[in-house]
Design an enzyme around this catalytic site. Structure first.
Site, PDB file in Angstrom:
ATOM      1  N   ASP A 118      42.209  14.282  18.596  1.00 19.68           N
ATOM      2  CA  ASP A 118      43.245  13.305  18.297  1.00 19.68           C
ATOM      3  C   ASP A 118      43.644  12.519  19.542  1.00 19.68           C
ATOM      4  OD1 ASP A 118      45.443  12.307  16.441  1.00 19.68           O
ATOM      5  OD2 ASP A 118      46.628  13.119  18.088  1.00 19.68           O
TER       6      ASP A 118
ATOM      7  N   GLU B 137      38.848  10.425  17.967  1.00 22.25           N
ATOM      8  CA  GLU B 137      39.744   9.447  17.356  1.00 22.25           C
ATOM      9  C   GLU B 137      40.123   8.437  18.431  1.00 22.25           C
ATOM     10  OE1 GLU B 137      43.699   9.681  17.296  1.00 22.25           O
ATOM     11  OE2 GLU B 137      44.017   8.418  15.562  1.00 22.25           O
TER      12      GLU B 137
END
Length: 962
Positions: free
Chosen positions: A206, A248
């Site tokens: 993330d 990401e």
């Protein structure tokens, strides 16, 4: 499946299903989904055809950011079960051949994490303190953008315990970890080892671009980040086989691709810029956005793969688009501002596409056939709705709709106990939209998705093949080839809501017979002559170029949407106006800027009547919809009178004549109505219809203006109509209504507070309220006596003075008088105009209100500007290529010269990407040229702040470089 599976490239052929554990199924009846519930639904996922599950964060957390605020990396949130429950689920998934991808949220933690609690209490410089990024001042790393602009005003937050500021790129309750700390990097390795040893197949990293911070940079995509990822990848490869890291990185293609490294960083990365362009292409009915962004996507290593999706789970994120594109997307897909969040749209797929089954099928077909591994968000396979009134992004995190039973079959709890309410919107109500109902209906979206996934998985060319876009004469048709050593598939997608035809040159495949993959039916054999393919609205073909083929039957007629509107005079007159009279009249009006577009329908949205008096006079709002592009709401004052009472003014303004001896005419041509408009501004008179109103507005404390004795209509303007009163005031009536702050009124009102003398003085405006929206439809200013605009100077010999003076030496012999003007007047007037222009911009940057606050250039903005300029060049180039055969030989030569130089233009524009520009963006005039400058004799007055009328209101409000 075992954890030591030899298929190390499984992610390239996967179909990933993304879900929240808490949203999927509640097994213990507490109103929250859990791992036992998820395990019980694995058969449904296997039958659907997905091959991997991506689980959003399920770790212990305060849940202030949907679990991305992690308080413990080594456990499971009690709401979802225990670590043993997770292990049981993982074993069951592997037994069915399903891979499992979890989250590795390494950029930040919750401020409740034990690491942060120790850090804030430890002395500066200690190992515990150094797990996070601290500062004595909030003025470090100022070039880093604020990502959650709706919620945060700074990337620094003060901690009263540590008595220092801590760095956070997202919410202030999520302090960023310090990757300069060796101890922190070791701790992250321990986390990833823990989950991979349990058997997890992949981890999504993330917010990976923001791991490191360096002064003088944007703190994104830094070399140190890539060095750490290479180290992490080596660690994983050495200890675990067949595992995958997914980056990401919400970045432009060239930056996102860097997270693959040379095949030695992450195996996968999200292709964020492609996602919004899929929606743009379908709405614009133009293939360009898709082709353009994929052309900018660099090649990647053989062992790498893009992850593509139709929304970034919680939202259709719009970070990787230009400002203009973002404004367009907001207009189309988030007209209600409550649907917007940060730089995105918090809506599910079906509501985004108007619950149009054909659109949903088309965009899923593109998802499954473009290069990359597709990701499907839970519930999108049945067309679930959303509820953006729940706040944050909870509207797209509601319980999965399993059946028509209580709580949508998600839980047996008391409905009040649910973690979020189920969807009860009439169009998407769980009683109608649920998995049980759709599994029983072979024509449902669920079964369509199931068949699509079966076909996609049966043809590896979609996962691993190359892509080649084919040129054609129809920009509404996207055509490309997916090729591998074993198969070639031709994809033809109609981005239009109408049937289309496309001519394709496939002569290199002469003799092959295209076969349609769904029915196995044959299309005509390919020859040396270009073939014509016809395709229905939002239809698509997947054709393998080898065996037999079939016809598509997507022939549903398009039905225009119905509009709410009150009667104008009578229903029969309203019908005549909409069907025949007004479409013809609009095309004759100079102020109507869409004459070149094909009408689909004209609808009366509202008609306003004056509070008392002649009821035959109305101000009408018309919605004009077109075969292509956005509709427009036009403003048209109408009146009816008897023919025997019509004077010369009315006859001049005639729109239609009726058989009973009445005229329909444009009321602006009548002095009485022009006084009505002035009265709206001067006295605040309100005109109403059933659900809307028109009313005047003036600055507080303004004196009454009285009643003018004379009024005059100024013809010939292109997007509005101006009325002159007693040569003291001018009312500009905007012929198009767009909700929101109108730039002309907005800027002149603000300039009036600064007493800026070189623009018309703001005297008031007319505002329209329509349902929940409001906007200006007219602005009253002082009248400016002038001797022409900047193009025209009143000395006899020098028309279009500023333009023509530059060519005089080559054009003609100059008289002594002309030479005197050139030598004396011209330099002084040009200097004066330059000064006025500078003063204007200086004043604009100092105006009150956040809408005028200057904004610094950022690398992010510069990239957006580059993208706009590049797209303009590419669009122009493609249009020239298309029209080249129609041009004269001389024009063809000019076009070829231009096209040869177009790469040089793009190369020059790319200088925007190389370094940060130290400048500011402000509100600007928007359409500044010499026609917008009035020569008042000894000075200039600047007019028309409405911006380029062909641009949308949102685009005209953007801040730009002066």
């Amino acid at each position: 499946m075992t954890n030591k599976d030899s298929d190390g490239l499984w992610y390239k052929r996967a179909v990933i299903y993304e879900l929240h554990v808490r949203s999927f199924y509640d097994a213990n009846g507490d109103g929250i989904g859990d791992f036992q519930g998820l395990k019980s639904k694995l058969g449904y996922l296997k039958d659907l055809g997905v091959t991997a599950l991506w689980l959003l964060p399920f770790y212990p957390s305060p849940l202030r950011d949907d679990g991305y605020d992690i308080a413990d990396y080594f456990s499971v949130h009690p709401n979802y079960g225990t670590l043993d429950d997770f292990k049981e689920f993982l074993a069951a998934a592997h037994a069915l051949g399903l891979r499992v991808i979890t989250e590795l949220v390494i950029n930040h933690t919750s401020n409740q994490h034990a690491w942060f609690q120790r850090a804030r209490e430890s002395p500066p410089g200690s190992p515990d303190r150094d797990l996070y990024v601290w500062s004595d001042t909030p003025h470090r790393f100022e070039d880093a953008r604020i990502i959650f602009k709706d919620f945060e005003t700074s990337n620094w937050a003060w901690d009263p315990v540590a008595k220092a500021y801590y760095w956070h790129r997202f919410y202030s309750h999520q302090p960023d970890l310090n990757f300069d700390s060796p101890r922190l990097r070791d701790a992250i390795f321990e986390v990833i080892d823990f989950w991979l040893e349990l058997g997890v197949d992949g981890m999504r990293l993330d917010a990976v671009p923001y791991l490191y911070e360096r002064e003088g940079t944007t703190c994104e995509n830094l070399p140190e980040t890539h060095a750490f990822l290479r180290e992490l990848r080596r660690h994983v490869d050495e200890k675990f086989s067949g595992r995958m890291l997914l980056a990401e990185a919400n970045q432009w293609p060239e930056d996102a691709a860097s997270y693959f490294g040379k095949g030695d960083e992450c195996q996968m990365a999200f292709h964020f810029p492609l996602m919004p362009r899929l929606f743009m292409a379908v709405q614009m009915e133009d293939r360009f956005p898709i082709i353009d962004i994929l052309e900018q996507t660099p090649p990647i290593a053989e062992n790498c793969q893009w992850a593509i999706f139709l929304r970034n789970h919680d939202e259709l994120t719009l970070e990787m688009v230009t400002d203009e594109e973002r404004d367009y997307m907001y207009q189309i897909y988030a007209q209600d501002p409550r649907a917007r969040i940060n730089l995105g749209i918090r809506r599910r797929l079906a509501p985004l596409l108007g619950n149009n089954r054909k659109k949903i099928e088309l965009i899923n077909a593109l998802l499954l056939s473009l290069p990359g591994t597709p990701i499907i968000y839970y519930g999108d396979e049945i067309g679930m709705g959303d509820n953006f009134y729940l706040g944050d992004r909870n509207g797209v995190r509601t319980p999965m709709q399993w059946s028509a039973d209580r709580n949508a079959g998600f839980s047996q709890c008391n409905p009040q106990q649910l973690f979020l309410p189920v969807i009860i919107d009439p169009e998407f109500h769980y009683e109608a939209i649920n998995a049980d109902t759709q599994q029983k209906n072979l024509s449902s979206l669920y079964w369509w998705m199931r068949r699509m996934l079966t076909i996609q998985q049966g043809h590896p060319v979609f996962s691993e093949g190359t892509i080649e876009f084919l040129s054609s004469d129809n920009a509404k048709i996207l055509t490309f080839l997916r090729q591998s050593k074993d198969e070639t598939v031709l994809v033809i997608a109609n981005l239009s809501r109408f049937a289309q035809a496309v001519r394709l040159d496939l002569s290199r495949y002469k003799g092959r017979v295209p076969e349609e993959l769904f029915g196995g039916n044959a299309f005509p054999e390919i020859t040396e002559t270009p073939g014509i393919y016809t395709i229905g609205p939002y239809g698509f073909y997947w054709l393998t170029l080898a065996p037999p083929s079939a016809e598509s039957a997507l022939q549903n007629a398009y039905e225009p949407p119905s509009l709410l509107g009150e009667s104008v005079w009578s229903e029969s007159l309203k019908s005549q106006l909409e069907v025949s009279i007004l479409p013809r009249y609009l095309r004759s009006c100079r102020w109507f800027g869409d004459k070149h577009r094909n009408f689909r329908a004209v609808r009366i949205v509202s008609d306003f009547t004056r509070p008392q008096g002649n009821d035959a006079v109305r101000i009408v709002l018309l919605e004009v919809s077109f075969m292509e592009g956005l509709s427009a709401i036009q403003i048209l004052p109408l009146a009816i009178c008897e023919e025997k009472k019509a004077d010369a003014e009315i006859v001049k303004a005639k729109i239609a004549q009726f058989s009973d001896g009445h005229f329909l005419y444009d009321a602006l041509y009548v002095p009485e109505f022009r006084k009505d408009l002035f009265d709206i501004v001067s006295n605040g008179t309100e005109w109403r219809d059933a659900s809307a109103s028109i009313q005047g507005y003036d600055l507080p404390g303004a004196e009454s203006k009285g009643t003018p004795t004379q009024s005059k209509l100024q013809d010939g303007e292109q997007s509005n109509t101006s009325l002159i009163y007693d040569k003291k005031w001018m009312l500009k009536l905007f012929r198009r209504f767009e909700p929101g702050p109108e730039p002309e009124a907005d800027i002149l009102r603000a300039l009036a507070t600064k007493n800026f003398a070189h623009v018309p003085r703001y005297e008031g405006e007319i505002r329209c309220r329509l349902k929940d929206s409001e906007g200006s439809i007219g602005v009253l200013t002082s009248y400016v006596e002038n001797q022409g605009d900047g193009w025209t100077y009143t000395l006899d010999a020098l028309e279009r003075f500023f333009e023509r003076i530059l060519t005089l030496p080559e054009e003609q012999t100059k008289t002594v008088e002309e030479l005197e003007v050139i030598g004396n007047v011209y330099p002084e007037r040009v200097r004066q105009l330059g000064v006025r222009t500078g003063e204007l911009h200086q004043c604009l940057q100092s105006l009150p209100g956040t809408e005028f606050t200057p904004e610094a250039f950022t690398i992010f903005y510069q990239r957006s500007t580059y993208q706009s300029m590049r797209s303009l060049v590419r669009r122009t180039e493609l249009e020239l290529k298309r029209k080249l055969p129609e041009l004269s030989p001389k024009a063809q030569e000019s076009a070829r010269v231009w096209m040869e130089k177009s790469p040089d233009f793009i190369k020059a524009y790319s200088r925007l990407l190389n370094r940060k520009i130290n400048a500011t963006r402000i509100r600007v005039h928007g359409d500044y040229h010499l026609g917008q400058v009035l020569n008042t004799g000894n000075d200039f007055t600047i007019i028309d702040f409405g911006g380029e009328p062909r641009r949308t209101l949102g685009e005209r409000l953007l801040k730009r470089s002066p």
